[in-house]
Each structure stands twice: as C-alpha cells, then as structure tokens.
Scaffold this active site. Structure first.
Site, PDB file in Angstrom:
ATOM      1  N   ASP A  64       1.173  -7.481  15.170  1.00  0.00           N
ATOM      2  CA  ASP A  64       2.442  -7.065  15.616  1.00  0.00           C
ATOM      3  C   ASP A  64       3.065  -8.083  16.465  1.00  0.00           C
ATOM      4  O   ASP A  64       2.568  -8.168  17.608  1.00  0.00           O
ATOM      5  CB  ASP A  64       2.597  -5.522  15.895  1.00  0.00           C
ATOM      6  CG  ASP A  64       2.111  -4.583  14.700  1.00  0.00           C
ATOM      7  OD1 ASP A  64       2.002  -4.990  13.739  1.00  0.00           O
ATOM      8  OD2 ASP A  64       1.717  -3.672  15.060  1.00  0.00           O
ATOM      9  N   HIS A 119      -4.548  -6.933  12.072  1.00  0.00           N
ATOM     10  CA  HIS A 119      -4.735  -5.738  11.237  1.00  0.00           C
ATOM     11  C   HIS A 119      -4.188  -5.760   9.834  1.00  0.00           C
ATOM     12  O   HIS A 119      -3.227  -6.911   9.627  1.00  0.00           O
ATOM     13  CB  HIS A 119      -4.349  -4.471  11.954  1.00  0.00           C
ATOM     14  CG  HIS A 119      -2.792  -4.414  12.200  1.00  0.00           C
ATOM     15  ND1 HIS A 119      -2.327  -5.045  13.614  1.00  0.00           N
ATOM     16  CD2 HIS A 119      -1.785  -3.795  11.801  1.00  0.00           C
ATOM     17  CE1 HIS A 119      -0.870  -4.951  13.530  1.00  0.00           C
ATOM     18  NE2 HIS A 119      -0.648  -4.115  12.537  1.00  0.00           N
ATOM     19  N   ARG A 129      -0.193   7.235   1.112  1.00  0.00           N
ATOM     20  CA  ARG A 129      -0.276   7.313   2.452  1.00  0.00           C
ATOM     21  C   ARG A 129       0.857   6.947   3.165  1.00  0.00           C
ATOM     22  O   ARG A 129       1.636   6.151   2.946  1.00  0.00           O
ATOM     23  CB  ARG A 129      -1.536   6.482   2.707  1.00  0.00           C
ATOM     24  CG  ARG A 129      -1.894   6.127   4.124  1.00  0.00           C
ATOM     25  CD  ARG A 129      -3.076   5.394   4.426  1.00  0.00           C
ATOM     26  NE  ARG A 129      -3.151   5.093   5.909  1.00  0.00           N
ATOM     27  CZ  ARG A 129      -2.604   4.043   6.609  1.00  0.00           C
ATOM     28  NH1 ARG A 129      -1.937   2.981   5.728  1.00  0.00           N
ATOM     29  NH2 ARG A 129      -2.655   4.007   7.735  1.00  0.00           N
TER      30      ARG A 129
HETATM   31  C1  OGA Z   1       2.742  -2.025  10.704  1.00  0.00           C
HETATM   32  C2  OGA Z   1       1.342  -1.751  10.375  1.00  0.00           C
HETATM   33  C3  OGA Z   1      -0.443  -0.177   9.580  1.00  0.00           C
HETATM   34  C4  OGA Z   1      -0.405   1.234   8.707  1.00  0.00           C
HETATM   35  O1  OGA Z   1       3.876  -1.111  10.269  1.00  0.00           O
HETATM   36  O2  OGA Z   1       3.132  -3.088  11.227  1.00  0.00           O
HETATM   37  O3  OGA Z   1       0.576  -2.551  10.586  1.00  0.00           O
HETATM   38  O4  OGA Z   1      -1.221   1.613   8.927  1.00  0.00           O
HETATM   39  N1  OGA Z   1       0.989  -0.357   9.618  1.00  0.00           N
HETATM   40  O5  OGA Z   1       0.964   1.640   8.086  1.00  0.00           O
HETATM   41 NI    NI Z   2       1.389  -3.924  12.196  1.00  0.00          NI
END
Ligand code: OGA
Ligand code: NI
Length: 196
Positions: A64, A119, A129
């Site tokens: 991020d 991530h 989800r």
């Molecule tokens: C984001 C992100 C992860 C999720 O919004 O930047 O990494 O689990 N989301 O939704």
């Molecule tokens: Ni993210």
C-alpha cells in the site's frame, strides 16, 4: 454509523502512531503530532465467488503506498495473503481484530526500519468476501522525511524528501500500485530533479 466508525478509526490511528514512535525510540508524540491532521480514505472491497479462482488474481500483489492501512476482514472467509519467508501465507480473519499494515510512505519515514508489507487478496469458489480498508495518508503537502535519529552514522537516506501529493499523483497517473511502486517513484523523482 460511518461517521462513528471513522472517528473511532482516527483515534486508533493516533494510538498506533504513539506505539510506532515509542518502538523506534523517538517518543510517543512525534508521529502522533505528524498525523494529527492527516487524511483518510475508506475502501470497501467486495470479492465475489469465482468458479475458477486459479485463473484470477483478486487484488494482485502490492504494497500500500499510504502510511498505514487498518484492515477489517468482515467475514470468516480467508483471502488476504502476505509474502513472507519466501512464500505467500494466509492471514486468517480473527473476529474482532484488525490487520495493521505498514505502507510505503511510513517505510520511507523510517528509512526502512519498518518495511511495507507485500500482500494480495485471492478469491475462492464458494463464497464472497468483504473487507474494509482504512487508509491513513499524511496531509498532502507535508514533507515526508525520516527523523534524523533513524539515520545511523554510517547509513544514508534511502528516499529523497517528497509529499503524499506527489506519490498519490504518481500512483494515479503513472502506474497502478504494485510491488515496485516506491522504487519506481524514487527513480521518477530523481529523473525529474535532474531534468530541471
Ligand atoms: C487493499 C487490500 C486486502 C483485502 O485494499 O489495499 O490490500 O483483504 N485489501 O481486501
Ligand atoms: Ni493493500
């Protein structure tokens, strides 16, 4: 309801900033004061079930770009994965808990003492989800610069001074946030300053 949520999240943000300052030995007020007037963006993510999850990416690998993300995984479906120890590992939702994610901007503010976390979100065949991401951004024109005490005698500054405004414009105009955003941004800044 949303107003209440944001108010609580802002208070939580400032408490986390105190802890981060204490953990780095620069006192509890330093980041708290810096982020006192910061901006926030809330994003609600919805991932529908997907018949062939292996063919889709959900949200692709990225860090991020913001300072901090406080993520609420709303249901019991797993989906969030972090890259650590050389492989992708799930971060299962824990009822009543948030996931706190360091972003590129905070990494730069600590000269890499804290690292932003790679991530992604993957989808599954059976259920949808949802997650709520609360992004913490410095005030647009505030200079991002690591505190002097975080630069050891033999270390150098890994990032030029920049503002969130510049990084935001870069992520919106030049490329989608991915795993190389901050590296490309630093390169872009050094090219634009040498062209002046
Ligand atoms: C984001 C992100 C992860 C999720 O919004 O930047 O990494 O689990 N989301 O939704
Ligand atoms: Ni993210």
């Amino acid at each position: 309801m949303y107003e209440k949520y944001s108010e609580a999240m802002k208070n939580l943000t400032l408490s986390i900033m105190e802890l981060l300052g204490l953990s780095l030995g620069i006192g509890k007020d330093y980041y708290r004061d810096f982020f006192q007037d910061c901006d926030y963006i809330t994003r609600c993510n919805y991932y529908p079930p997907c018949p062939q999850p292996e063919l889709t990416q959900g949200t692709g690998p990225h860090t991020d770009p913001v300072a901090l993300t406080i993520l609420h995984q709303q249901d019991k479906e797993e989906g969030l994965e972090i890259f650590t120890g050389g492989k992708w590992q799930s971060v299962p939702p824990v009822p009543g808990a948030f996931v706190v994610n360091i972003g590129d901007t905070f990494m730069a503010m600590t000269n890499d003492m804290y690292k932003s976390c790679l991530h992604r979100a993957v989808v599954n065949q059976h259920s949808s989800r949802q997650s709520i991401a609360f992004f913490v951004l410095p005030r647009r024109n505030k200079v991002i610069r690591a505190h002097d005490s975080l630069i050891g005698p033999n270390d150098k500054r890994l990032y030029p001074d920049f503002t969130w405004s510049q990084l935001e414009a870069f992520t919106q105009k030049c490329c989608r946030a991915d795993d190389k955003t901050i590296k490309n941004f630093v390169q872009f800044l050094s090219e634009s300053s040498s062209a002046e």
